[in-house]
Design an enzyme around this catalytic site. Sequence first.
Site, PDB file in Angstrom:
ATOM      1  N   GLU A 175      -9.981   0.820  -7.644  1.00 56.88           N
ATOM      2  CA  GLU A 175      -8.967   1.632  -8.318  1.00 56.88           C
ATOM      3  C   GLU A 175      -8.013   0.715  -9.089  1.00 56.88           C
ATOM      4  OE1 GLU A 175      -7.419   3.631  -4.901  1.00 56.88           O
ATOM      5  OE2 GLU A 175      -9.331   4.623  -4.518  1.00 56.88           O
ATOM      6  N   LEU A 177     -10.469   7.770  -7.734  1.00 57.71           N
ATOM      7  CA  LEU A 177      -9.676   7.454  -6.540  1.00 57.71           C
ATOM      8  C   LEU A 177     -10.408   7.940  -5.306  1.00 57.71           C
ATOM      9  CD1 LEU A 177      -7.625   7.058  -8.862  1.00 57.71           C
ATOM     10  CD2 LEU A 177      -5.878   7.506  -7.149  1.00 57.71           C
ATOM     11  N   GLU A 179     -12.235   6.023  -2.076  1.00 59.09           N
ATOM     12  CA  GLU A 179     -12.590   4.771  -1.394  1.00 59.09           C
ATOM     13  C   GLU A 179     -14.000   4.818  -0.807  1.00 59.09           C
ATOM     14  OE1 GLU A 179      -9.654   6.236  -1.038  1.00 59.09           O
ATOM     15  OE2 GLU A 179      -8.291   4.754  -1.934  1.00 59.09           O
ATOM     16  N   GLN A 182      -7.395  -0.822  -2.483  1.00 54.93           N
ATOM     17  CA  GLN A 182      -6.092  -1.192  -3.027  1.00 54.93           C
ATOM     18  C   GLN A 182      -5.114  -1.693  -1.953  1.00 54.93           C
ATOM     19  OE1 GLN A 182      -3.651   1.805  -5.409  1.00 54.93           O
ATOM     20  NE2 GLN A 182      -4.689   0.578  -6.952  1.00 54.93           N
ATOM     21  N   PHE A 183      -5.110  -1.026  -0.808  1.00 53.70           N
ATOM     22  CA  PHE A 183      -4.250  -1.454   0.297  1.00 53.70           C
ATOM     23  C   PHE A 183      -5.002  -1.260   1.608  1.00 53.70           C
ATOM     24  CE2 PHE A 183      -0.914  -0.855  -2.850  1.00 53.70           C
ATOM     25  CZ  PHE A 183      -0.014  -1.867  -2.553  1.00 53.70           C
ATOM     26  N   ASP A 184      -4.650  -2.106   2.585  1.00 54.12           N
ATOM     27  CA  ASP A 184      -5.236  -2.040   3.922  1.00 54.12           C
ATOM     28  C   ASP A 184      -5.344  -0.623   4.486  1.00 54.12           C
ATOM     29  OD1 ASP A 184      -2.336  -1.784   4.535  1.00 54.12           O
ATOM     30  OD2 ASP A 184      -2.352  -3.956   4.268  1.00 54.12           O
ATOM     31  N   GLY A 185      -4.252   0.135   4.348  1.00 51.05           N
ATOM     32  CA  GLY A 185      -4.211   1.460   4.968  1.00 51.05           C
ATOM     33  C   GLY A 185      -5.076   2.493   4.264  1.00 51.05           C
ATOM     34  N   PHE A 186      -5.676   2.097   3.148  1.00 50.50           N
ATOM     35  CA  PHE A 186      -6.544   3.027   2.413  1.00 50.50           C
ATOM     36  C   PHE A 186      -8.025   2.752   2.655  1.00 50.50           C
ATOM     37  CE2 PHE A 186      -2.954   3.100  -0.965  1.00 50.50           C
ATOM     38  CZ  PHE A 186      -2.195   3.901  -0.129  1.00 50.50           C
ATOM     39  N   TYR A 228      -9.555   3.385   5.390  1.00 54.75           N
ATOM     40  CA  TYR A 228     -10.153   4.315   6.363  1.00 54.75           C
ATOM     41  C   TYR A 228     -11.053   5.377   5.736  1.00 54.75           C
ATOM     42  CZ  TYR A 228      -6.812   1.744   9.105  1.00 54.75           C
ATOM     43  OH  TYR A 228      -6.127   0.717   9.682  1.00 54.75           O
ATOM     44  N   HIS A 275       0.787   0.519   3.764  1.00 57.00           N
ATOM     45  CA  HIS A 275       0.688  -0.591   2.820  1.00 57.00           C
ATOM     46  C   HIS A 275       0.926  -1.940   3.494  1.00 57.00           C
ATOM     47  CE1 HIS A 275       1.164   2.832   0.155  1.00 57.00           C
ATOM     48  NE2 HIS A 275       0.870   2.084  -0.888  1.00 57.00           N
TER      49      HIS A 275
END
Lengths: 364, 442
Positions: A68, A97, A99, A121-125, A127, A168
């Site tokens: 993304e 968008l 993942e 884009q970020f660790d928390g995304f 999943y 994030h």
Amino acid sequence: MSMRTLRPAAVPGTIAAPVSPAPAPAAAGAPEHAAAEDAARPVALAKALGAALRDAMAADERIVLLGEDVGRLGGVFRVTDGLQREFGEARVIDSPLSESGIVGAAIGLAMRGYRPVCEIQFDGFVYPAFDQIVTQLSRLRQRSGGALRMPVTIRIPYGGGIGAVEHHSESPEAYFAHTPGLRVLTPSTAADGYLLLRQAVACDDPVIFFEPKRRYWERGPLTPAEDPPLPMERARVTRPGSDVTLLAYGPTVRTCLDAAAAAAAEGRSVEVVDLRSLAPLDWPTMTASLRRTGRAVVVHEAPVVAGLGAEIAARLTEECFYHLEAPVGRVGGYHVPYPPARLEKEYLPDLDRVLDAVDRAFGH
Amino acid sequence: MVRYVASDELSDPPPAEHGVRLLNPDGTPRAHPEFDALLDVEDLKSCYGAMLRARHLDDAATTLQRQGELALWIPLRGQEAAQVGSVRAAAPADFLFPSYREHAVAWERGLPPVEVMRLLRGITHGGWDPAAYNLANYALVLATQTLHAVGYALGIQLDAERARSAGPGMAAVATVAAATEGRANIGRPTIGSDPENARGAPARGHPENIVGPPIVGRPTNTVGLPNVGRPTNLGDVLDAAVVVYLGDGAMSQGDANEAFVWAASFNAPVVFFCTNNQWAISTPAARQARVPLAERAAGFGFPGVRVDGNDVVAVHAVTTWALERARAGAGPTLIEAYTYRMGPHTTSDDPTRYQPAEALDRWRALDPIDRVARALAPVCDPGWFDERLAEARATATRLRAQTLALADPPPDAFFDEVLVTETDEGRAQRAAFREYRESFQV
């Protein structure tokens, strides 16, 4: 319990300050060796990662990037800045968008012979992509009886310390290290950022590549610290010491180097090992260090409960029981969701919490 | 309160709801304004043989499971036309992604039947080389394969892009790459190379299928919906396309919907073949959708077609059209093959707890194999049918013998092929495992 004084960091500007886009001063403890001028010129970790991708793509047209905002924008951290201009929209793909789609499509591309590099884009995304990584990517080689290769690299900026909103600042590395069929890498320096990412992209197995986002703007030379360069599954003794071993990776390596410098001022010799590879773990380097020092503390941002520190402590105890002067200590996150930004300083392992654990290792 | 449509209401639609139909249940041809039959008599005879073989293999496998020789079986009964019709529309270079019930697709692709038994006997989680058949391994986690299919289709587009940008002198770059280690995963179509599976060339694209006297159908008619109609003169801009199979249950998964977004966004050469057999274990299709599943495609921006999944001629025609569209660069298609799961979800299931018996009776009258038999009856004598039956039985008998002869894998086989780049840790664990086992053999 007596009041204690917080010890000042021996190296300024390391843990307290959130990441700022302004370049930080050259990191102390950067590899100390003579090298060609260009490669020796300090660059930020984010730039080193971008350079690794650029050089890899130039060398192998089967490498494609997808994620993304990785193309026109160059990624929210600008790691892929300029790559779409250089290699075109077909090879630097601004994805929907989605993942799970990023990883699932990468699997299909790999089946067609490509070597995709995904950015989450970020660790928390990560999943939404977890299923594709854990039930598909990690298993397709064995499922196909060894016929398929899955040369897929998944880059994930991870960890806290940047004053971000929820999702994030997380450290989900243990989930992936726990999963057979994946390699998990994390650099702590610009030189390792370049080297490990090149090695990850060249690897025929899936690699989850965790980038310590609060160290993106710390600078160091691109030149590998060793000649020949360290293989990707090897840990490094970044700072030799004789009294206690700090086992760290990614963002906490800098924390531990600061702690070691502070401890040195108090007459204590602290060895710092940068694990670099979380799957597999480099047991020979860790056990050799522990046999020298007799004491070890594992330091990571992720919650301590069932984290990598638990595996490391258990295994080191099994293998080095008679060399241990104290139980293997663990410093990490509490068993709570990663806190809101105003509290993350309290949550993250810092120099004092590391030295506190070192003190306890000497209290036995 | 939301009122869900009861399953028995849904499973008995008026004939028009079966979608594109080119062969009536009584075996007579039926005209359709958009699609023509592309199978001639010989093709249809070949399809009949394949469907009958599939049914006998399927039944043999169920028996093997009941006798404890398979861990599980996933029956395909009722879906023979959907599978045979679609796989025969695919060219050897096209890549197919099955879900887990597409045994007839796999067998038609040249995979020896016993290879599927290895999976369900518990010897392997997959086992075959996808490149050898241009057929991915089964995907048991619903809809995961739809994204792999889209990624593979993006790869086909990238190959074409690379060949174009390299210029005419370098047009073969993708082919050259395919011959090197980097493309070791693809190519080598070996369909029909196994004598056990020599079932004739795929029917798609043979001129005689179009110019010869079709058993059913009518001249090409491209009037109608935009993009619908058989694109006989589009020409291929891509050298392959992708078919991915999913079920009505998988249509509710996030991955399927992400795959639709990606496929539409990149105009990927992929055909989503949704086998709507109306049951996801005990969950009726009505719990998955309030509109015909094919209609979902419009929202993503590509055509969706419902086809009578028990009509091998229609399935073949619609899939051929969708694949030609994909290869011509016109993008994805969703095909909903409307059929019925005539057996349990798996041999562990008991559909009598949830499935109305009368629905089964109704659909038994629509049996896909009987339908072709009725169509062929005027042109084939009883002896021909007897031969096909004997052949199907012999294949099933062979499968049974082959399955019973399958050896268990060596005890440490689960350490194999976890990684290409085996780790010291992996080697050490395997050594410790062997040492432990050998410690019992004093």
